[in-house]
Structures are given as C-alpha cells and as structure tokens.
Design an enzyme around this catalytic site. Structure first.
Site, PDB file in Angstrom:
ATOM      1  N   GLU A  81      -1.030  -8.350  11.847  1.00 41.34           N
ATOM      2  CA  GLU A  81       0.002  -8.925  10.990  1.00 41.34           C
ATOM      3  C   GLU A  81       1.343  -8.234  11.206  1.00 41.34           C
ATOM      4  O   GLU A  81       2.403  -8.872  11.279  1.00 41.34           O
ATOM      5  CB  GLU A  81      -0.385  -8.768   9.510  1.00 41.34           C
ATOM      6  CG  GLU A  81      -1.506  -9.680   9.038  1.00 41.34           C
ATOM      7  CD  GLU A  81      -2.880  -9.046   9.163  1.00 41.34           C
ATOM      8  OE1 GLU A  81      -3.038  -8.087   9.961  1.00 41.34           O
ATOM      9  OE2 GLU A  81      -3.803  -9.526   8.480  1.00 41.34           O
ATOM     10  N   GLY A 118      -4.972   4.589   4.651  1.00 37.67           N
ATOM     11  CA  GLY A 118      -3.902   3.673   4.276  1.00 37.67           C
ATOM     12  C   GLY A 118      -3.684   3.582   2.774  1.00 37.67           C
ATOM     13  O   GLY A 118      -2.562   3.669   2.279  1.00 37.67           O
ATOM     14  N   ARG A 119      -4.775   3.434   2.031  1.00 39.62           N
ATOM     15  CA  ARG A 119      -4.639   3.246   0.576  1.00 39.62           C
ATOM     16  C   ARG A 119      -4.284   4.526  -0.153  1.00 39.62           C
ATOM     17  O   ARG A 119      -4.057   4.511  -1.357  1.00 39.62           O
ATOM     18  CB  ARG A 119      -5.920   2.635   0.025  1.00 39.62           C
ATOM     19  CG  ARG A 119      -7.184   3.412   0.330  1.00 39.62           C
ATOM     20  CD  ARG A 119      -8.413   2.551   0.018  1.00 39.62           C
ATOM     21  NE  ARG A 119      -9.685   3.159   0.390  1.00 39.62           N
ATOM     22  CZ  ARG A 119     -10.229   3.096   1.616  1.00 39.62           C
ATOM     23  NH1 ARG A 119      -9.595   2.475   2.590  1.00 39.62           N
ATOM     24  NH2 ARG A 119     -11.405   3.648   1.860  1.00 39.62           N
ATOM     25  N   GLU A 166     -11.464  -0.888  -2.306  1.00 39.17           N
ATOM     26  CA  GLU A 166     -11.696  -0.606  -0.892  1.00 39.17           C
ATOM     27  C   GLU A 166     -12.407   0.739  -0.709  1.00 39.17           C
ATOM     28  O   GLU A 166     -13.150   0.935   0.241  1.00 39.17           O
ATOM     29  CB  GLU A 166     -10.372  -0.632  -0.104  1.00 39.17           C
ATOM     30  CG  GLU A 166     -10.559  -0.778   1.399  1.00 39.17           C
ATOM     31  CD  GLU A 166      -9.263  -1.061   2.145  1.00 39.17           C
ATOM     32  OE1 GLU A 166      -8.292  -0.299   1.975  1.00 39.17           O
ATOM     33  OE2 GLU A 166      -9.218  -2.045   2.918  1.00 39.17           O
ATOM     34  N   LYS A 173      -0.324   2.674  11.143  1.00 41.15           N
ATOM     35  CA  LYS A 173      -0.862   3.959  11.610  1.00 41.15           C
ATOM     36  C   LYS A 173      -1.356   3.842  13.045  1.00 41.15           C
ATOM     37  O   LYS A 173      -1.014   4.634  13.902  1.00 41.15           O
ATOM     38  CB  LYS A 173      -1.987   4.413  10.689  1.00 41.15           C
ATOM     39  CG  LYS A 173      -2.552   5.775  11.042  1.00 41.15           C
ATOM     40  CD  LYS A 173      -3.325   6.391   9.873  1.00 41.15           C
ATOM     41  CE  LYS A 173      -4.604   5.622   9.606  1.00 41.15           C
ATOM     42  NZ  LYS A 173      -5.376   6.232   8.504  1.00 41.15           N
ATOM     43  N   HIS A 180      -0.861 -12.689 -23.468  1.00 38.86           N
ATOM     44  CA  HIS A 180      -0.674 -14.142 -23.538  1.00 38.86           C
ATOM     45  C   HIS A 180      -1.381 -14.841 -22.383  1.00 38.86           C
ATOM     46  O   HIS A 180      -1.117 -16.002 -22.109  1.00 38.86           O
ATOM     47  CB  HIS A 180       0.816 -14.476 -23.517  1.00 38.86           C
ATOM     48  CG  HIS A 180       1.545 -13.958 -24.713  1.00 38.86           C
ATOM     49  ND1 HIS A 180       1.856 -14.743 -25.789  1.00 38.86           N
ATOM     50  CD2 HIS A 180       1.987 -12.710 -25.016  1.00 38.86           C
ATOM     51  CE1 HIS A 180       2.486 -14.021 -26.702  1.00 38.86           C
ATOM     52  NE2 HIS A 180       2.579 -12.782 -26.260  1.00 38.86           N
ATOM     53  N   LYS A 205     -12.065  -9.306  11.203  1.00 40.32           N
ATOM     54  CA  LYS A 205     -11.140  -9.114  12.332  1.00 40.32           C
ATOM     55  C   LYS A 205     -11.746  -9.615  13.640  1.00 40.32           C
ATOM     56  O   LYS A 205     -11.074 -10.270  14.447  1.00 40.32           O
ATOM     57  CB  LYS A 205     -10.781  -7.625  12.475  1.00 40.32           C
ATOM     58  CG  LYS A 205      -9.886  -7.073  11.381  1.00 40.32           C
ATOM     59  CD  LYS A 205      -9.482  -5.625  11.713  1.00 40.32           C
ATOM     60  CE  LYS A 205      -8.821  -4.955  10.517  1.00 40.32           C
ATOM     61  NZ  LYS A 205      -8.524  -3.536  10.764  1.00 40.32           N
TER      62      LYS A 205
END
Lengths: 527, 527
Positions: free
Chosen positions: B220, B271-272, B358, B214, B389, B504
């Site tokens: 990254e 973002g999420r 978040e 965005k 399991h 950051k």
C-alpha cells in the site's frame, strides 16, 4: 392473515435451525470446481445493480430452506407491510415507524394511515432542494451579502453519524463530478473542544449552520448551538442569519425567528433512521444539491421495494438478516464486523454501529416480556485495506469467530490512479478483498501451528460497480431493512432506546448536585 | 530466579480465580456509604498524576489477593524485566522487543543486551528534533525556497493508526499553546481515493511527505509513494525534495537519494508499538516540535517505570491486565469497549484496536503449542458523549455484558467554553461520564421491564487533569503495557502477526492471475 408477534424460540423453524449448527464446513464447500460454482450461485441481486454474495457463509440448501420457512413463519414481509402502512410498530413509544416513507411509497403504504406524513416528507425534500438552490445561486446569503461556502451540521447520534457517513461517502464522488457545492463539517460532542476545533478550521463568515434536534431539547446540541453562536458573533456576523433548524413541528426550535428557516421531521422517524429525512437531507442537499439527494433516496427506495419480496433469494436484506440470526443464535458468535473496501466509507461502520446496536441491543421483547435468547451483536469495523494491518490478526487467528460483511466497488470514485508492479491501486484494493474472503473462509494448513489458519470464518460481500448516490442509498437501506427484519425475528422493538435514559437522568443529578454515595465520589473525581 | 513460560490454565492461581466467578454484585458493592468508600479506595495512581479507578469492576479483596498471587506466579514483572534487557521475547520472529527503550532506560535495561539499540533510538530522537527545527525555521525548504507548512504521513497499520491518533490527540492542545508548527495529514489506504482526497485538500508545494515502512516493501505504502510523487510533479515540484523516509537501516528506502533524509527504526519495534519511535516521532516532531515529542516520551517512560512494580496496587497496567483476563476468561465476556470522554481521542480506540487485537488475537501459545482458553477480546470504542447516542443502548440493555474502560479529563484542551443551564460544556461532559459509570454498574429497577437496567456492567476509569503530551504518553504506555502483561498471562507471543500473511499471499496470486476455483470467481466478481 393475522400477524402474530411471537418470540423467536417459539417458532418451529427456529428450532429446526438450532439443530443445524455447524453443518457447513467452509473450507470444504468452497474447494474445487463445486466451490467455484457455489460462488456463482450463492448470490442475490440487489437494487441499483448491486449484488449480495453469501457463498462464504455457513449455509447450504437445507439451511436455506429452513430460513425461507422461518421467514414465512415469522411473517417478516407481512410485518414490514404493516410498518409501511403506519401500524404502531414502535410499541413502547406508541409510534408509527415511517423512515421508508421519506424515500417514496413502498408497496401499498398509501392504503394505510400515512398520507399526511407522506405529504410532510415529500414537501420537505422539495423545500430543502429549493433552499439549497437559492444558497448555491447566491439568492440566500449572509446579512452582508456573502455567499455561503461551507455547511456545518450541529447534531449528535442519529443527527450526526448517518449524515456524516453519507457526506464522506459522496464527497470525492461529488468533487469529481463537479457537484460539490459546499464543503460540510460536523459538530457533535458536548466536549467544547469539538466545536472549538471545527470553528477554528472554517471561515465562519461564509458558513451556514444546521441545528438538528428532533425534540429541540438535546443537551449537547443546545449547548453547541449557543457556543457556536458566540463564535459567529465574534466573527462580526448575525447568528440568526447563519443558522437553520431541522426539528419536529412541535419543538421549541420550530417556526422560530432565531433561524433562517426550518425543515421538519416527526416522531415517526427514529434518529438512527433519519439520514433519508430532513436530518440528512438538509446537509446533503446543501453540500451536493437536491438532485444528488434525490438519487440517494432513489437507491434507498429501490432497496425498500426489494425488501417486500417473500422469496429470500429475491430479498437480500431479509436473507442477510436470517443469516445474521443464524450466526448469532445458532452459531453463537457474539460480534460482527462490517468491512468496506472503500476509504469513502470510513465512517459507514460507525453509523451502522448505532443503527444496529441501538435498534436490537434489547433485553425484553416488544411487549416488555422476557426473552431467553441473545439479541443484537456488537458491531464494529474499519475500511479495508487499513483493517488488514490492524485487527484482522484476531479475525484470522483469534479464539472467537467473528462473522464478516465485506463491501467492495470495482471502480474508484476519483478515477485517478497509478500502475505499480503491473496493477492499479484500485485493482490492488479489490484483489485484497477477494483474497481476504478466501483466506477467512478456507484458511491454510502449515507445519508451523502459528502459521495455520483454521478458516471457517464466514464472510458475505456486497459489491457494486462504483460508490454513487444510488448505490450508497441501496447499501444503507439494505442494512436498515436487515436490522428491521432481525428485530422482527427477535421480536424486539427496534425503534425505541430506553437504555439511554438512565444516564441522562443521572447526569442531570450530577449537574444539579443532588447526589450522594458512589455517584458523588465519581463526580468529585471527574468533574 | 528462572522464568517459566506456562499456559494460563496450568497456573494454580488461575484455577482459584475461575472458582471466583460472579462473586461481586456491583449494584450491591457500590451502594450506600460503603459504595462511596469503595470508589475512593479502589484507585491506583498512574504516572503523570493520573489515576486508574476500578471501583466499578467485579473484584473484591479476595479476588484482588488471588490476582496478586497470579501476577507473582506468572512472573509478570520478571518477564517484563527480561523484555527490557533484550531477551528474544518475540519467539516466532526471533526478535527482541524494545519499544519501551525508545522512550528511555527502564529499570536495569542497560544491564542487558540493548546498548546499541538505545544509541540508535536516542540518536534518532535528536536527529528528528534537529530536522524539525530546521524545517520550522526555514533552513530546510522546498527546492524553490518555500517553507513547508504541512506534513503528510504515508503509511498503513502501525505507521498510521498510532501516529494519527496521537496527532489528533494533541492538535487542539498545540494550537492553544502556540505549538502547532505544521498541520499533519495522513494517507494510508491503497484505495486511490484516499490519496486523491488528501492531495486535493493540501497545498502540495508547501507540503513535506513522510514515507513510513519498516521493511520498505509494504504494498500500500509503495503504491501511495509513487502516486503522491505524481501529484508533486504535477504541482511543478521535485518529489525528492518533498519526501523523507522512516524505515529500517537494511531497507531499500535507507540512505536513498530519493528522500531528503531518513530516520531509522529496527526490527525490535513492532509497528503497533512504534508511536514512540521515529514512526511517530518524525510526524509529531514536525507538527509540534521536538520538545513536545520529548514530553510525550517522558509520559510514556514514567508509565513504563511504574509497570515494573510487583505490587498490583502500584502497577495500574498490570492490575488492568489481570482484571481484563478475569473478565475474558472467568466472566467469559467476549468483547470490551474503550470510551474516552474527549473528542481529541476520537481515533485512540482505533489505535488500541490494532495494538490489542493484533497483539493478543492468537490461537497458539508462544511456542506454537495448543491453548485451551480464549485470548484477546474484540475491542472497539468511540468518544463520549457521542457513543451515548449510538451504541450505549446495547451496552446498557443488551443480552451480553461488555466490560468498559472510560477515560476522562477535568479540563478541556482549548479552554474555550460556554455556560448553558448553569454548567459549562466541559462539566456536562464529565457529569455524563460519572453518570454513565454508575448507570452501567448499578442499574435501576422499574415497573416497566423495558425501563429496567440490570446493572452489573463493569467499568474502570482513567482520569487526569488535562490531555497533554505527558498524560497522553502515560495513557498510551498504560495500554501497551497492559497488552504486554495480558500476553504474558495468556502465554502468547504478542509481538508477531502471522495471521496477516495468508491474505498477502493470496492477494499476490490474484494480481498475478495464478488462481482458480472460488478465488477466481471472487476475483471475477470484484475486480
């Protein structure tokens, strides 16, 4: 010396530990020159040249001294020694616990009652390596003489999570080293879409399947076996020539002409501890060759030997276990996160989730007696830096503290990289890891309360040069042995799983239609 | 009516709710004929023909009545209405919150100040569908005229988890329906091995990359962009003809000749919450076609409309939110698990982990003021039956109670199945789900304490006929809106993430070498 199995809250040094709650303020102890000294000092060597650093954990000399005494009082290494020698540590199921023996003889194990099992495990490692070599060299092929290029493991729980996580951990390494002999895929869920998807993605005629079930009765795995065999037939192949089995010698799958061959484990290898047995060994030997699997076992064995040390400063898995119990029972933190800074370890936390939560998520002690303290925490995790952009917000600023366990490697596996803004991606990855530890532990004040970080969020970090078969083995054995020591401390049986039985019983009832009441209504809604 | 933003513990009905702790014993209320009636009654319809059933949650008529009053007192739907109309709900960053607008006009949204944004979002959906159609039909190709067959999303956090989870959720469905136009892959981690691995697996010359950031400044993602471009060049292709961008109109990536084209979002899409924006839309339209993405948006929009209902029995996301707050703040359960009985939803819990933790992992209220209660829980999950399991042992018999949220579908996506022991795998999957709910809620007594199940472990279940684009959309919007309502109840800003900033800042310091003390030591150890 007689070994005594007592509840944690009967131990003197546990009571002392309880009095040492909230004694260490991380932002203080990590500040300035003494903080730097602490980072250097609070570090314990691990096998395979790795390190366990606990400088950002809420401990000090006093607490560590009590932890050493607690380890002695709880007879942790004595209990481990009994386990290694074949004592019936799995009390509920009346079984020995011998997963460490799959990777070598630790301590005086052979003085105990484990020789027969050692021969079985050793012979299977060799048999798997030999079989894999024949598949790789084309001595064993499909009926029509086609070489197998893909190996597909069919198994669930311990027959899936560990082997899958280990395969993914080494796939890039093996490709880079020229040791990727076969690609591996995994089918686990009884959801038919799981097998449908994997079968649609692979070249069935060149695929070798491994059916993994210790008992030979696992519902999901047997359904998937027949489902997969239909796909194999549809591809015009003979299923019996495309499938091998990993099972116990007493199971219906053993010595069965429906399989090309079988490899064996026994009841003394719990599913969640079976990565180093034939359950992991068959698929890893086929994928990477027997030599690579042997290196993985070497890394595990060295960690198993380290775990015999009585001195907590020479025994990282025991120290880690003690810190975890302090965090769970003294600091009262209900969950914990494992955060590997390595995409190759993407499913390592999911494997640990089983290993830890299934082992120590127990409500009675090893004799079925009452316990008045909490046992295993909720464990979760995702690789960094991905997690930073996901749930780290809550870890930094949420209302509960979640203790963190980081894992990092100096070198990447593939060796390919790029310099952007003056640093490689690998350096950025490691810089993020270093930064996060300090951010969590030390925090930051700010005039805007929304930008305040209280810190005090405990972190440890396991570090190594590179993720290789040996370091992966050491890493896995570290956590297996940590879980074992915590089980000893909590006085629970870490090696049964009675909690999964009720669901199985009720599922059978639903499928046979012998239900009424709420269960009948749920079945009507969902089936 | 004026909307008031008050802390949860100032609300009268919250205080009443606190007095109703431990009022419902699940083994009792779910037993016998009345238990069966409860399962039928405690169910709320959702959009897309789905159901939210809460019979195995610790509520009764009295608690539900107080929850309704609490919803009214907290003005949940009024706050949602303000959000839809473009009020600055994200107070910290001074932004509107408009992700619902990406899937349609909900309620009276257009009476507010959102027309311009609606035009942007609508135009992007159309532009993405058109672009995808041209790629599929071969009107847009690589420089050498090769058709693109694979789409690779480069993004992290919200630009990765949601789109990846949605793609995996629909891949089998699309393949079965003949709608799988392009395979999708994802590169997220700054770990260079992540990109190295994906690039080694794909046919680069036939791959189209989507760069998603965005801000256009994500460390990254920018590193991975250049890294990937090197691979594209090595494959003899022109990177500018193999990459599109999804970004904001003010970012350095916008209108940039380095990309074939760009699609746009703005600051009002977190973002999420961006799966329904161009962040999810570009990759999903390319993978499945614009029509499928439109069906996904339709399922979300219908759920958004349902969330406007004031009556909690017509508003499943609001009811779910209230039950979650009861479990967190009244019953004091620190974590929660989401357990989809569908392998296609394998990464859905990882996406919810971000969306939930978040958003609501906050320690101050929306004005930066103090709060004296806990907020968002730790959320984790894996698909069933795999989880059974793995970690279910702790869920059944651990010392902490973990509230559970199941998801199930009557039909599989692929339609292929097999009958073993009288039932299909899909029936076995659903039978396991029904059985687990009753096992968790009702438990079982046994003479052996290790085989006792105390029950009382609360479960809800969301059910649908089949996982399709519409039901997936409804499922996702249900959780997004649940999180929104919980944020309103806790009076936190669910739409910022200041907790990720400190890491950051410190990472930059490490990379520039401007460090001392503990951070310098950690850097020396790890880099």
């Amino acid at each position: 010396m007689e070994v005594k199995w007592n509840n944690l809250d009967t131990l003197e040094n546990y009571k002392k530990l309880l009095s040492l709650k909230d004694n260490v303020k991380l932002p203080e102890v990590l500040s300035g020159v003494s903080g730097a000294e602490r980072v250097k000092k609070y570090s314990v060597p691990m096998a395979s040249g790795m390190k366990y650093n606990y400088a950002a954990k809420q401990v000090n000399e006093q607490i560590l001294t009590v932890m050493q005494k607690l380890a002695d009082e709880a007879q942790l290494t004595e209990k481990y020694d009994l386990l290694l020698k074949g004592e019936v540590i799995n009390t509920g199921e009346k079984r020995k616990v011998l997963h460490q023996l799959t990777r070598g003889v630790t301590g005086n194990a052979l003085e105990g009652n484990v020789k027969q099992e050692y021969e079985l495990y050793s012979s299977q490692i060799k048999a798997m390596a030999d079989f894999a070599e024949k598949v790789h060299s084309g001595k064993i092929t499909s009926e029509s003489g086609e070489k197998f290029t893909t190996v597909v493991q069919i198994g669930i729980g311990g027959s899936d999570l560990g082997p899958r996580a280990m395969y993914l951990a080494l796939e890039n390494w093996a490709r880079t080293e020229g040791k990727l002999k076969m690609k591996a895929r995994f089918i686990s869920n009884v959801d038919p879409d799981d097998a449908s998807f994997v079968m649609s993605e692979i070249d069935v005629a060149h695929s070798l399947f491994i059916l993994v079930s210790k008992s030979g009765t696992t519902q999901e795995t047997l359904a998937n076996e027949l489902f997969v065999k239909n796909f194999i037939k549809e591809a015009g192949c003979n299923p019996n020539k495309h499938m091998i089995a990993v099972t116990s010698q007493t199971s219906p799958l053993a010595n069965n002409p429906d399989y090309l061959t079988s490899f064996y484990i026994d009841d003394y290898i719990g599913g969640r501890y079976s990565s180093s047995s034939a359950v992991g060994g068959a698929v890893l030997s086929l994928a990477f060759g027997g030599e690579v699997f042997a290196l993985f076992l070497k890394g595990m064995h060295e960690a198993d030997v380290t775990a015999l040390e009585k001195d907590i400063f020479k025994n990282p898995s025991m120290l880690d276990a003690l810190i975890g119990v302090y965090e769970r029972n003294v600091q009262e933190y209900p969950s914990t996160a494992v955060l590997p800074y390595s995409q190759a370890l993407s499913r390592f936390p999911a494997h640990l989730q089983q290993a830890d939560m299934e082992s120590n998520g127990k409500h009675v002690n090893r004799f079925g007696g009452k316990i008045d303290y909490v046992t295993g925490p909720v464990l979760f995790g995702e690789p960094g830096t991905n997690g930073q952009h996901s749930f780290y917000q809550l870890l930094h600023q949420g209302t509960n503290i979640v203790p963190l366990q980081f894992v990092g490697f100096k070198d990447s596996q593939c060796g390919k990289d790029i310099v952007v803004d003056g640093s490689t991606s690998q350096k950025k990855l490691c810089a993020n890891l270093a930064a996060q530890i300090v951010a969590f532990a030390c925090g930051k004040t700010d005039a805007d309360p929304n930008k305040c970080f209280t810190g005090g969020r405990p972190c440890s970090v396991i570090s190594a040069q590179k993720l290789t078969p040996e370091t992966l083995g050491t890493l896995l054995a570290h956590f297996e042995n940590k879980i074992m020591f915590q089980g000893f401390l909590w006085n629970v049986n870490s090696f049964d799983q009675e909690g999964v039985q009720l669901g199985k019983v009720l599922t059978k009832k639903v499928l046979s239609g012998e239900i009424d009441g709420a269960l009948k209504e749920y079945a009507a809604m969902l089936l």
